[in-house]
Design an enzyme around this catalytic site. Structure first.
Site, mmCIF file in Angstrom:
data_model
loop_
_atom_site.group_PDB
_atom_site.id
_atom_site.type_symbol
_atom_site.label_atom_id
_atom_site.label_comp_id
_atom_site.label_asym_id
_atom_site.label_seq_id
_atom_site.Cartn_x
_atom_site.Cartn_y
_atom_site.Cartn_z
ATOM 1 C CD GLU A 127 2.109 -8.908 8.456
ATOM 2 O OE1 GLU A 127 2.740 -7.799 8.952
ATOM 3 O OE2 GLU A 127 2.659 -9.912 8.079
ATOM 4 N N GLY A 267 6.834 -6.941 17.676
ATOM 5 C CA GLY A 267 7.953 -6.007 17.612
ATOM 6 C C GLY A 267 7.756 -4.721 17.107
ATOM 7 C CG MET A 269 2.857 -3.444 10.879
ATOM 8 S SD MET A 269 2.687 -5.096 10.345
ATOM 9 C CE MET A 269 2.447 -4.878 8.517
ATOM 10 C CD GLU A 270 5.792 -5.828 7.383
ATOM 11 O OE1 GLU A 270 5.971 -5.635 8.548
ATOM 12 O OE2 GLU A 270 5.425 -6.391 6.536
ATOM 13 C CG HIS A 303 12.619 -7.300 10.375
ATOM 14 N ND1 HIS A 303 12.992 -8.326 9.956
ATOM 15 C CD2 HIS A 303 11.294 -7.083 10.134
ATOM 16 C CE1 HIS A 303 12.042 -9.147 9.594
ATOM 17 N NE2 HIS A 303 10.962 -8.315 9.678
ATOM 18 C CD GLU A 304 9.260 -4.244 11.336
ATOM 19 O OE1 GLU A 304 8.473 -4.321 10.310
ATOM 20 O OE2 GLU A 304 9.412 -5.175 12.183
ATOM 21 C CG HIS A 307 9.196 -5.977 6.090
ATOM 22 N ND1 HIS A 307 9.181 -7.188 5.344
ATOM 23 C CD2 HIS A 307 8.947 -6.209 7.608
ATOM 24 C CE1 HIS A 307 9.217 -8.044 6.323
ATOM 25 N NE2 HIS A 307 8.895 -7.766 7.563
ATOM 26 C CD GLU A 326 7.774 -10.875 8.517
ATOM 27 O OE1 GLU A 326 8.799 -10.572 8.622
ATOM 28 O OE2 GLU A 326 6.691 -10.043 8.337
HETATM 29 N N1 TRP Z 1 5.048 -7.894 9.730
HETATM 30 C C1 TRP Z 1 5.613 -7.769 11.201
HETATM 31 C C2 TRP Z 1 7.136 -8.090 11.056
HETATM 32 O O1 TRP Z 1 7.540 -8.908 11.255
HETATM 33 C C3 TRP Z 1 4.958 -8.738 12.175
HETATM 34 C C4 TRP Z 1 3.775 -8.162 12.835
HETATM 35 C C5 TRP Z 1 3.829 -7.168 13.514
HETATM 36 C C6 TRP Z 1 2.738 -8.772 13.157
HETATM 37 N N2 TRP Z 1 2.591 -6.989 14.198
HETATM 38 C C7 TRP Z 1 1.866 -8.025 14.025
HETATM 39 C C8 TRP Z 1 2.312 -10.254 12.928
HETATM 40 C C9 TRP Z 1 0.722 -8.383 14.471
HETATM 41 C C10 TRP Z 1 0.918 -10.598 13.274
HETATM 42 C C11 TRP Z 1 -0.019 -9.702 14.209
HETATM 43 O O2 TRP Z 1 7.741 -7.122 10.844
HETATM 44 ZN ZN ZN Z 2 8.796 -8.772 9.386
#
Ligand code: TRP
Ligand code: ZN
Length: 885
Positions: A127, A267, A269-270, A303-304, A307, A326
């Site tokens: 992402e 933080g 990634m889902e 949070h993840e 998602h 988000e």
């Molecule tokens: N989707 C992720 C979250 O909010 C956000 C995210 C994780 C992200 N790594 C990233 C966005 C790198 C941009 C680039 O849970």
């Molecule tokens: Zn998110």
């Protein structure tokens, strides 16, 4: 790096994809000096479009194309066009298969986007647009595909091979290599793809879903961290249960995995079935992680996980819709945290954060709506506005519809759009259809940027026993939006009598009172509400629970605020009254400082906080929150022109006066709580968090007295505690104290003890970066030479550079511009290695309009220097150019 001026991408230009990818079969051969990626894409013309066959334009960046075939026919260079971001070729039938092979270099990927290496393991971050750095593809969220992934690597160094979905086959190869194949049965866009290969250990557990399916849960970490995983696992199980109970959402695969990595831009990634986390958002145990870190792990795990429905099963049509997933998911995780801990305290924390940081963003050059309509670099739009304000917008819908109807709306949304890539409009439509409520005007919250102002005033008519509340709303201009139309602003309120009791609320025209706390909707630029049958003049408690993300003003005097602090039945508004009182008092001190007068603290603030400290009934976390004066960054945000030195001097003066006046009460509270900490083992549970938060804020006041018994207490707490919350607070208190030799020895002892734990060393860097004693920049520069520091690790950058520029305002804004020059140097250097991090570190410089002319010139000068520094990433270019516009 860009080769030409990055161009704007507009929502109005959205077009459905020409082609779809029904199946994606990937093979990764991972080696130390390169990786080979083979992709087989089973494709067809988008059936909703015309029957002709336009060229197929695949996204791809930093890929070395080795071969490409169309329906098994190897293409030669004459059959396709290649540039630095696309591979274009001409299909000859409506259905076809593309086979491509590329070589990539994860081992030298410092941007941490696409496939990269972190602490010896391979991992991915796709992402928003990282998948195009892995293979040629239609890298857009509305192209959803069924993925099968095979990865092979040397067995000894990479015993664990993971991807999305379920493992379906594995085996060994000649030469000490092995492979595994994973299949994800759910259609997903490429940004949810993930792969991990490394020497990892895992903790395994199980969750039985509401339909009695057993799900295997695994959290993978480097072996030395296996003792720090239990809290994340507990949080995961709580999240799964909560999502079933509150949203009716069940998990859908047989296995759910989390992997912790040390080098991560955000933080977590889902990715479907394989969440990848910054280790700072997974690892937590008493000895090494603070209470705040424990709470962050719980929130990010939730949070993840959430998602999986709000983002994965139903995803975004395009990146303009980012807040669809988000904003909704932040709203979901904040409600989860509220249910797991204290609802009022969670709300206070969220609102303080929103008002300090999102309001500043909304007032700056990067201000954008919750659903933006243009961007240059999508990575720059993972913002406080998309996340935090997006969550507030969902909270307002929840408030307007009520919990039950909101749930009907979310059920309809998930049922209607399961497996689809949709828009914010689709979400609101589901809420409208489930409720029958027309949200047309409400949708302005998605399209208009800026923080609305809401001015309220009141008059009481003793003869008529009526009380008239008048509201006036407006919203400042933001880039590209000069004029705003009125918002729908839900104002939850109560009217209090002289004893603080809530009075029955009956509006003119109503036959009988409707409750004692209710939600009014301010929908016009000017609007009045008249309450009747009020025998005395009430005091209003407005915008309870912060029912809308606006700047409310009401002409309370300080005595009224003191009354609300003690009597408001809404816990949030009790805190809010204290904040408003503090702001008034601090602004008065700021004025005295600027006029060169002696500073004199309004004793009403002392009295108010004294009664808070004496209130044994009040939740200890609430006492701690109420003792916390508004931060310097918040005082900056609410200033027309922020006087950094005056703000700092005023706030420190107030803290010193409060410490002296309330010493005995603070000391009692401190000692009682420290005694409990000594006699009970640490648990990561709200009542303990609350107790320690009061203990620790008390200590931070007490040390201002300079008394030897406080120093002794501080050292005792540092030495004898069993947890990082008490230890780090003791350290931070010493670092900001006048006790110079104890400061130095404790810092050295801490670093020696924790030198092998990078997350703890991050805390050590942050505590020093935040120290407002003179000479801050020199300390930070010296720390950059410390062996534990590296610009390659985003957590280190945030801990030292981010903390200095974002929290150490007096030092960062030093009048000679040295702080600005330092930050610009770091941004220029990070721009080349990690553009996303470079761009994020820039934001303090973008706020130049808040400061005096001299500082403005210095800040702009540094932005111009960055702009002229050479080839800029689209990330940094967008922020710098918009800031100077
Ligand atoms: N989707 C992720 C979250 O909010 C956000 C995210 C994780 C992200 N790594 C990233 C966005 C790198 C941009 C680039 O849970
Ligand atoms: Zn998110």
């Amino acid at each position: 790096m860009r080769t030409e001026q990055p161009k704007m991408i507009y929502l109005k230009d959205y077009q459905a994809p020409d082609y779809l990818i029904d199946e994606t079969h990937l093979t990764f051969e991972l080696f130390e000096d390169h990786t080979l990626v083979h992709a087989q894409l089973v494709m067809r013309r988008n059936p909703t479009l015309s029957a002709d066959l336009p060229p197929l334009v695949l996204d791809g960046q930093q890929l070395e194309l080795l071969s490409v075939a169309l329906d098994d026919r190897e293409l030669s260079a004459a059959d396709y066009q290649l540039d630095d971001s696309h591979l274009t070729l001409q299909p000859t039938a409506a259905s076809f298969v593309i086979d491509s092979s590329v070589r990539i270099h994860p081992e030298s990927n410092t941007a941490l986007e696409g496939l990269y290496k972190s602490s010896g393991m391979f991992c991915t971050q796709c992402e928003a647009e990282g998948f195009r750095k892995i293979t040629y593809y239609l890298d857009r969220p509305d192209v959803m595909s069924k993925f099968t992934t095979t990865l092979s690597a040397e067995q000894h160094s990479y015993p664990v091979l993971l991807s999305n979905g379920n493992p379906i086959a594995s085996g060994s190869e000649e030469g000490g290599r092995h492979w595994a194949t994973w299949e994800d049965p759910f259609m997903k866009p490429a940004y949810l793809f993930a792969l991990v290969a490394g020497d990892l250990w895992c903790v395994e557990d199980q969750f039985t879903t509401m339909s009695q399916r057993a799900v295997t849960l695994r959290i993978y970490v480097e072996p030395e961290n296996i003792d720090k995983v239990q809290h994340a696992m507990d949080s995961l199980k709580k999240s799964m249960k909560w999502d079933e109970e509150v949203y009716g959402r069940e998990y859908d695969l047989d296995i759910f995995m989390i992997v912790a990595v040390n080098d991560f831009n955000m933080g977590a990634m889902e990715n479907k079935g394989l969440n990848i986390f910054n280790s700072s958002c997974v690892l937590a145990k008493a000895e090494t992680a603070t209470d705040a870190a424990h709470q962050r792990v719980e929130a990010v795990v939730a949070h993840e996980y959430f998602h999986n429905w709000s983002g994965n099963r139903v995803t975004c049509r395009d990146w303009f819709q980012l807040s669809l997933k988000e904003g909704f998911t932040v709203f979901r995780d904040s409600e989860f945290s509220a249910d797991m801990n204290s609802r009022t305290v969670k709300r206070i924390e969220d609102v303080a954060y929103l008002r300090t940081h999102q309001f500043a963003e909304d007032a700056g050059p990067m201000a954008h709506p919750v659903r933006p309509d243009a961007y240059m670099e999508i990575s720059n739009f993972y913002t406080l506005t998309i996340y935090e304000k997006g969550s507030e917008v969902l909270r307002m819908i929840h408030t307007l519809l009520g919990a039950e109807t909101f749930r009907k709306g979310s059920d309809l949304y998930f049922a209607r759009h399961d497996g689809q890539a949709v828009t914010c409009d689709d979400f609101v439509q589901a809420m409208e259809d489930a409720s029958g409520v027309d949200l047309t005007q409400f949708k302005r919250w998605y399209t208009q940027a800026g923080t609305p102002r809401l001015e309220a005033s009141a008059s009481y008519d003793a003869a008529a026993n009526s009380y008239r509340l008048e509201f006036r709303q407006s919203c400042p201009a933001t880039p590209g939006q000069a004029e705003k139309l009125p918002f729908v602003i839900p104002v939850e309120l109560a009217l209090l009598d002289a004893q603080g009791r809530e009075l029955p609320l009956q509006l003119v025209g109503e036959e009988a009172p409707v409750g004692r706390s209710r939600v009014l909707q301010v929908t016009q630029a000017e609007q009045a509400f008249t309450f009747i049958n009020l025998a005395e003049k009430p005091l209003p408690s407005l915008l309870r629970g912060f029912s809308a993300p606006v700047k409310l003003s009401f002409p309370y005097d300080r005595d009224q605020l003191m009354f609300l602090m003690q009597h408001d039945s809404d816990g949030f508004n009790r805190w809010e009254a204290g904040q408003q009182l503090s702001v008034q008092v601090l602004q008065e001190l700021i004025g005295q400082y600027q006029r060169g007068e002696a500073l004199v603290l309004d004793q009403r603030l002392v009295a108010a906080l004294r009664s808070v400290l004496q209130d044994e009934q009040l939740d200890q976390a609430m006492v701690a929150e109420m003792l916390s004066l508004p931060g310097e960054a918040y005082l900056t945000e609410i200033s027309e022109v922020a006087d950094v030195d005056a703000i700092h001097a005023a706030r420190e003066f107030a803290r010193g006066e409060l410490a002296t006046a309330l010493f005995d009460l603070l000391w009692q509270r401190y000692q009682a709580n420290r005694e409990l900490s000594r006699s009970t083992a640490y648990i990561a549970e709200f009542t303990h968090f609350a107790r320690r938060s009061l203990q620790n804020i008390a200590l931070s006041y007490l040390v201002l007295s300079g008394r030897p018994e406080v120093l002794a207490a501080c050292l005792e707490q540092y030495e004898a505690c069993d947890n990082m919350t008490e230890r780090l607070t003791a350290l931070a208190v010493l670092v900001n104290s006048p006790f110079e030799s104890e400061r130095a020895t404790t810092l050295a002892a801490f670093a020696e003890h924790f030198k092998d734990n990078p997350l703890v060393m991050d805390q050590w860097f942050s505590v020093q970066a935040g120290s407002t004693l003179p000479g801050g920049l020199a300390r930070v520069q010296a720390l950059m030479q410390h062996p534990a520091f590296t610009l390659k690790n985003p957590n280190k950058v945030r801990a030292l550079i981010g903390a200095f520029a974002g929290q150490n305002l007096v030092n960062f804004h030093a009048a000679d511009g040295s702080g600005y020059r330092f930050l610009a140097d770091q941004v220029i250097s990070l721009n080349a290695s990690n553009p996303q991090i470079a761009s994020r570190q820039l934001s303090p410089l973008t706020r130049w309009r808040k400061y005096d002319d001299k500082r403005q010139a210095l800040m702009k000068g540094e932005l111009e220097r960055i702009l002229a520094s050479g080839e800029l990433s689209s990330d940094v270019y967008e922020v710098v150019s918009k800031s100077l516009a």
